[in-house]
Design an enzyme around this catalytic site. Structure first.
Site, PDB file in Angstrom:
ATOM      1  N   PHE A   1     104.193  34.084   6.781  1.00 46.47           N
ATOM      2  CA  PHE A   1     103.281  34.072   7.928  1.00 46.47           C
ATOM      3  C   PHE A   1     103.164  32.657   8.448  1.00 46.47           C
ATOM      4  O   PHE A   1     103.405  31.691   7.718  1.00 46.47           O
ATOM      5  CB  PHE A   1     101.902  34.598   7.502  1.00 46.47           C
ATOM      6  CG  PHE A   1     101.457  35.795   8.293  1.00 46.47           C
ATOM      7  CD1 PHE A   1     101.958  37.052   8.023  1.00 46.47           C
ATOM      8  CD2 PHE A   1     100.526  35.656   9.314  1.00 46.47           C
ATOM      9  CE1 PHE A   1     101.546  38.159   8.757  1.00 46.47           C
ATOM     10  CE2 PHE A   1     100.109  36.755  10.061  1.00 46.47           C
ATOM     11  CZ  PHE A   1     100.609  38.004   9.782  1.00 46.47           C
TER      12      PHE A   1
ATOM     13  N   HIS B   1      96.593  34.122  20.235  1.00 46.72           N
ATOM     14  CA  HIS B   1      97.692  34.638  19.414  1.00 46.72           C
ATOM     15  C   HIS B   1      98.944  34.594  20.280  1.00 46.72           C
ATOM     16  O   HIS B   1      98.917  35.054  21.421  1.00 46.72           O
ATOM     17  CB  HIS B   1      97.388  36.062  18.964  1.00 46.72           C
ATOM     18  CG  HIS B   1      98.283  36.529  17.854  1.00 46.72           C
ATOM     19  ND1 HIS B   1      99.634  36.699  18.028  1.00 46.72           N
ATOM     20  CD2 HIS B   1      98.020  36.838  16.563  1.00 46.72           C
ATOM     21  CE1 HIS B   1     100.164  37.102  16.877  1.00 46.72           C
ATOM     22  NE2 HIS B   1      99.207  37.193  15.968  1.00 46.72           N
TER      23      HIS B   1
HETATM   24  C1  LIG Z   1      94.424  43.118  16.599  1.00 44.09           C
HETATM   25  C2  LIG Z   1      93.991  42.198  15.483  1.00 44.09           C
HETATM   26  C3  LIG Z   1      94.814  42.001  14.381  1.00 44.09           C
HETATM   27  C4  LIG Z   1      94.420  41.143  13.345  1.00 44.09           C
HETATM   28  N1  LIG Z   1      95.240  40.964  12.261  1.00 44.09           N
HETATM   29  C5  LIG Z   1      94.826  40.182  11.228  1.00 44.09           C
HETATM   30  C6  LIG Z   1      95.612  40.042  10.040  1.00 44.09           C
HETATM   31  O1  LIG Z   1      96.669  40.640   9.898  1.00 44.09           O
HETATM   32  N2  LIG Z   1      95.158  39.243   9.062  1.00 44.09           N
HETATM   33  C7  LIG Z   1      93.975  38.575   9.166  1.00 44.09           C
HETATM   34  O2  LIG Z   1      93.606  37.866   8.222  1.00 44.09           O
HETATM   35  N3  LIG Z   1      93.205  38.704  10.268  1.00 44.09           N
HETATM   36  C8  LIG Z   1      93.609  39.499  11.290  1.00 44.09           C
HETATM   37  N4  LIG Z   1      92.807  39.624  12.391  1.00 44.09           N
HETATM   38  C9  LIG Z   1      91.464  39.037  12.395  1.00 44.09           C
HETATM   39  C10 LIG Z   1      90.556  39.903  11.549  1.00 44.09           C
HETATM   40  O3  LIG Z   1      90.982  41.226  11.582  1.00 44.09           O
HETATM   41  C11 LIG Z   1      89.097  39.842  12.028  1.00 44.09           C
HETATM   42  O4  LIG Z   1      88.700  38.502  12.121  1.00 44.09           O
HETATM   43  C12 LIG Z   1      88.193  40.553  11.045  1.00 44.09           C
HETATM   44  O5  LIG Z   1      88.659  41.855  10.793  1.00 44.09           O
HETATM   45  C13 LIG Z   1      86.751  40.607  11.500  1.00 44.09           C
HETATM   46  O6  LIG Z   1      86.033  41.323  10.519  1.00 44.09           O
HETATM   47  P1  LIG Z   1      84.451  41.350  10.521  1.00 44.09           P
HETATM   48  O7  LIG Z   1      84.034  42.082   9.307  1.00 44.09           O
HETATM   49  O8  LIG Z   1      83.940  39.976  10.690  1.00 44.09           O
HETATM   50  O9  LIG Z   1      84.068  42.132  11.834  1.00 44.09           O
HETATM   51  P2  LIG Z   1      84.607  43.504  12.504  1.00 44.09           P
HETATM   52  O10 LIG Z   1      85.645  44.179  11.718  1.00 44.09           O
HETATM   53  O11 LIG Z   1      84.896  43.162  13.910  1.00 44.09           O
HETATM   54  O12 LIG Z   1      83.330  44.416  12.426  1.00 44.09           O
HETATM   55  C14 LIG Z   1      82.151  44.124  13.136  1.00 44.09           C
HETATM   56  C15 LIG Z   1      81.134  45.187  12.831  1.00 44.09           C
HETATM   57  O13 LIG Z   1      79.893  44.828  13.392  1.00 44.09           O
HETATM   58  C16 LIG Z   1      79.336  45.932  14.051  1.00 44.09           C
HETATM   59  N5  LIG Z   1      78.427  45.417  15.071  1.00 44.09           N
HETATM   60  C17 LIG Z   1      78.652  44.458  15.991  1.00 44.09           C
HETATM   61  N6  LIG Z   1      77.549  44.254  16.709  1.00 44.09           N
HETATM   62  C18 LIG Z   1      76.602  45.088  16.231  1.00 44.09           C
HETATM   63  C19 LIG Z   1      75.252  45.357  16.547  1.00 44.09           C
HETATM   64  N7  LIG Z   1      74.630  44.712  17.538  1.00 44.09           N
HETATM   65  N8  LIG Z   1      74.592  46.305  15.854  1.00 44.09           N
HETATM   66  C20 LIG Z   1      75.202  46.989  14.863  1.00 44.09           C
HETATM   67  N9  LIG Z   1      76.480  46.768  14.509  1.00 44.09           N
HETATM   68  C21 LIG Z   1      77.159  45.834  15.179  1.00 44.09           C
HETATM   69  C22 LIG Z   1      80.508  46.701  14.576  1.00 44.09           C
HETATM   70  O14 LIG Z   1      80.152  48.038  14.848  1.00 44.09           O
HETATM   71  C23 LIG Z   1      81.456  46.574  13.386  1.00 44.09           C
HETATM   72  O15 LIG Z   1      81.132  47.529  12.419  1.00 44.09           O
HETATM   73  C24 LIG Z   1      93.182  40.478  13.439  1.00 44.09           C
HETATM   74  C25 LIG Z   1      92.348  40.694  14.528  1.00 44.09           C
HETATM   75  C26 LIG Z   1      92.758  41.526  15.561  1.00 44.09           C
HETATM   76  C27 LIG Z   1      91.842  41.682  16.746  1.00 44.09           C
END
Ligand SMILES: Cc1cc2nc3c(=O)[nH]c(=O)nc-3n(C[C@H](O)[C@H](O)[C@H](O)COP(=O)(O)OP(=O)(O)OC[C@H]3O[C@@H](n4cnc5c(N)ncnc54)[C@H](O)[C@@H]3O)c2cc1C
Length: 596
Positions: free
Chosen positions: A121, A244
């Site tokens: 990567f 990206h």
């Molecule tokens: C297309 C894509 C591919 C990626 N690929 C990779 C990868 O291969 N490897 C890597 O390391 N990273 C990758 N990333 C980055 C990584 O996936 C994200 O940074 C990470 O998944 C975010 O996780 P999180 O738990 O912080 O939030 P999220 O998974 O975004 O979850 C946020 C949660 O908060 C909830 N929420 C938000 N606001 C509220 C509210 N006001 N009230 C109640 N609930 C709320 C939502 O409903 C959701 O459940 C990728 C990102 C994208 C967009």
């Protein structure tokens, strides 16, 4: 106003059911705590589900590796803005959290000897930058999907209580400034509730929807950032946004860096593999900020592809159909559905697309939210934690390496969970809710419900997005940023006069969108104001005015700017705090010029 809203009490209230929220909730539910997890969507639809490429961990299954190399790569990738204590913590914990996930049932791809499959990567190397390493633990190109489902199943088993389609609106703070709960809107009924907790953990993900062209889900509106900002908590390093390199041209949908990990090549209109010129060692697998700038440069110099010469080609044709269908099946589908391209036979048009926020709510390695107070740069906000993309711990600094976010979710979700379990043992009782607990929220809702004329939320949101896209892109200029600050201040005024035409309660998505815009604007203001103030180039923040000079190679000015930005919503003002260059146990990696 007094609080006569329905109130429920939990040990912990977690906002967000993505990878970070569910890794934390699992730790808590397994320890027997009473934990509520709120999510705007069904948990397994959180953006983590879209992660494709992999989870970084120095397992060394396929090439020689250890956590020191991972540590070095992450510090260098961050352009020396990451805190080295937090980076050491993450890289050392990485193998442990990946094996734990394996034992939870994560369906990783396997090597013939049964070990976890790992792919190369961007920016991940062996022997301190000498050659690419295979560090990304992958389940085909659906790693996030597999991870999120695994965590959800384990949470169901551990009896975590989910509040699905509940939108948290504001933090509740008491007179001491401690966080004692949240207000939330139940979308199905439109009712507002108070959820009281001894601790609240924000895991709301990124705010990628402040940009027009984004790989992010529509729900990624930075709600946790807005909640924190409105409660007087500063947002850290928001000027650093990752583009990206390979979003599908005109669609924004992501093609994982795993494509290049498997051997895909970027080509310009001459068919040239131009990355060989810019990064002789890592080539197409240089870090994202670097590759995105090279692509932009090729396009600017007239070597873009297509009739408008405005994209680059990602060529996978030489990988062979079998490898593509085994390792990159979703990429094949995306090519077909979003670009009408059979990637086994022809290259696919790509452009750098907004993807990830490096900044967020400032925390320490236990996930505790920290703010400057009484002369201390990192004073703890009692009762409040943040993890995942909405948090800034800061391990990614000015530029995140691919695979380090899923890792960040696991490591800090788990660490925050453990810390909250301890907190819970020491604090048997809830603090009482203040009389004005829901006032801020009720005032916001009353304004919307009382509005008779004004703009549509979507029109204002679109102007936030186009302003960000125009004024805070891959290459920035001081003049563009300054103009962006003025424009965004004008948009912020308009947010205050958004009107709600449909006042119905049941599943009123217009009300939800209007409330989301109030969060988008906080993230957007934080970004543009922080960016205009940082008078150097570093990582993803590249400003043409601050170019390469003998005194400041690559435009980076460590003497003045090796510091974290803190943006406060109140007064739209900035403060700064030092970067921690001291790791926990090893020697510091001294700042150097980044070359690849
Ligand atoms: C297309 C894509 C591919 C990626 N690929 C990779 C990868 O291969 N490897 C890597 O390391 N990273 C990758 N990333 C980055 C990584 O996936 C994200 O940074 C990470 O998944 C975010 O996780 P999180 O738990 O912080 O939030 P999220 O998974 O975004 O979850 C946020 C949660 O908060 C909830 N929420 C938000 N606001 C509220 C509210 N006001 N009230 C109640 N609930 C709320 C939502 O409903 C959701 O459940 C990728 C990102 C994208 C967009």
């Amino acid at each position: 106003m007094t609080t006569k809203l329905p109130t429920r009490k939990f040990d912990v209230v977690i906002v967000g059911a993505g990878g970070s929220g569910m890794r934390a909730s699992l730790q808590l539910a397994r320890a027997g705590l009473n934990v509520a997890v709120l999510s705007k969507v069904f948990p397994t639809r959180s953006h983590t589900v879209a992660a494709q490429g992999g989870i970084g961990a120095s397992l060394g299954n396929m090439s020689e590796d250890n956590w020191h190399y991972h540590f070095f790569d992450t510090v260098k990738g961050s352009d020396w803005l990451g805190d080295q204590d937090a980076i050491e913590f993450m890289c050392r914990e990485a193998p442990k959290v990946v094996y734990e996930l394996e034992h939870f049932g994560m369906p990783f791809d396997r090597n013939p000897d049964g070990t976890i499959y790992q792919r190369p990567f961007g920016g991940h190397t062996a022997n301190y930058g000498e050659k690419p390493v295979q560090r990304a633990c992958a389940a085909a190109d659906r790693t996030g999907h597999a991870m999120l489902h695994t965590l959800y199943q384990q949470n169901v088993k551990a009896r975590t209580q989910f509040f699905v389609e509940w939108m948290a609106l504001d933090l509740i703070c008491d007179a001491d400034g401690d966080v004692v709960g949240v207000t939330a809107l139940e979308m199905e009924t439109g009712d507002v509730h108070v959820l009281q907790g001894k601790t609240v953990l924000l895991a709301t993900g990124g705010a990628g929807r402040i940009f027009a062209a984004s790989t992010n889900a529509f729900i990624n509106t930075g709600d946790g950032l807005g909640m924190a900002a409105r409660a007087g908590i500063p947002l850290e390093d928001m000027e650093f946004w990752q583009f990206h390199p390979t979003g599908v041209h005109n669609a924004g949908v992501l093609l994982t860096e795993g494509c290049r990990g498997e051997g895909a090549i970027l080509r310009n209109s001459n068919g040239e593999r131009f990355m060989e010129r810019y990064a002789p060692t890592l080539k197409d697998l240089a870090p994202r900020d670097f590759v995105s700038r090279c692509m932009d440069q090729e396009i600017k110099e007239g070597r873009g592809c297509g009739p408008n010469k405005d994209y680059i080609q990602l060529d996978m044709t030489h990988l062979g159909g079998e490898t593509i269908m085994k390792r990159l099946p979703s990429v094949f589908e995306i090519g077909h559905n979003f670009a009408n391209v059979d990637i086994t036979k022809e290259p696919i048009p790509v452009v750098p697309t907004i993807h990830y926020q490096m900044g967020g709510i400032p925390t320490n390695v236990h996930g505790q939210v920290v703010v400057p107070n009484n002369g201390k740069p990192n004073d703890i906000v009692n009762g409040l934690y943040a993890v995942g993309e909405c948090a800034c711990v800061s391990v990614h600094g000015a530029n995140r390496l691919g695979t380090n976010s899923l890792l960040d979710l696991l490591v800090f979700g788990r660490a925050a969970g453990n810390h909250i379990v301890e907190f819970n043992q020491k604090n048997k009782l809830h603090k009482s809710l203040p009389a004005d607990a829901a006032d801020r929220t009720l005032a916001r809702l009353a304004r919307l419900d009382g509005s008779s004329s004004g703009e549509y939320a979507q029109d204002v949101a679109n102007d936030i997005r186009t302003t960000m896209q125009q004024h805070a892109g891959v290459f920035r200029t001081q003049a563009m940023l300054d103009e962006g600050v003025t424009k965004m201040a004008a948009v912020a005024e308009r947010v205050r006069s958004i009107a709600l035409k449909d006042k119905s309660k049941v599943f009123n998505t217009a009300r939800i969108e209007a409330l989301e815009v109030e969060n988008l604007i906080e993230a957007a203001q934080a970004t543009i104001v922080s960016a205009a103030a940082r008078k150097e180039s570093r990582g993803a923040h590249t400003v043409n005015d601050y170019g390469d000079t003998p005194e400041h190679p690559n435009g980076r000015n460590d003497a003045v700017w090796m510091k974290h930005t803190l943006w406060y919503s109140d007064g739209n003002r900035l403060d700064y705090k030092p970067v921690n260059l001291k790791p926990m146990s090893v020697e510091s990696i001294p700042p150097k010029v980044r070359t690849f």
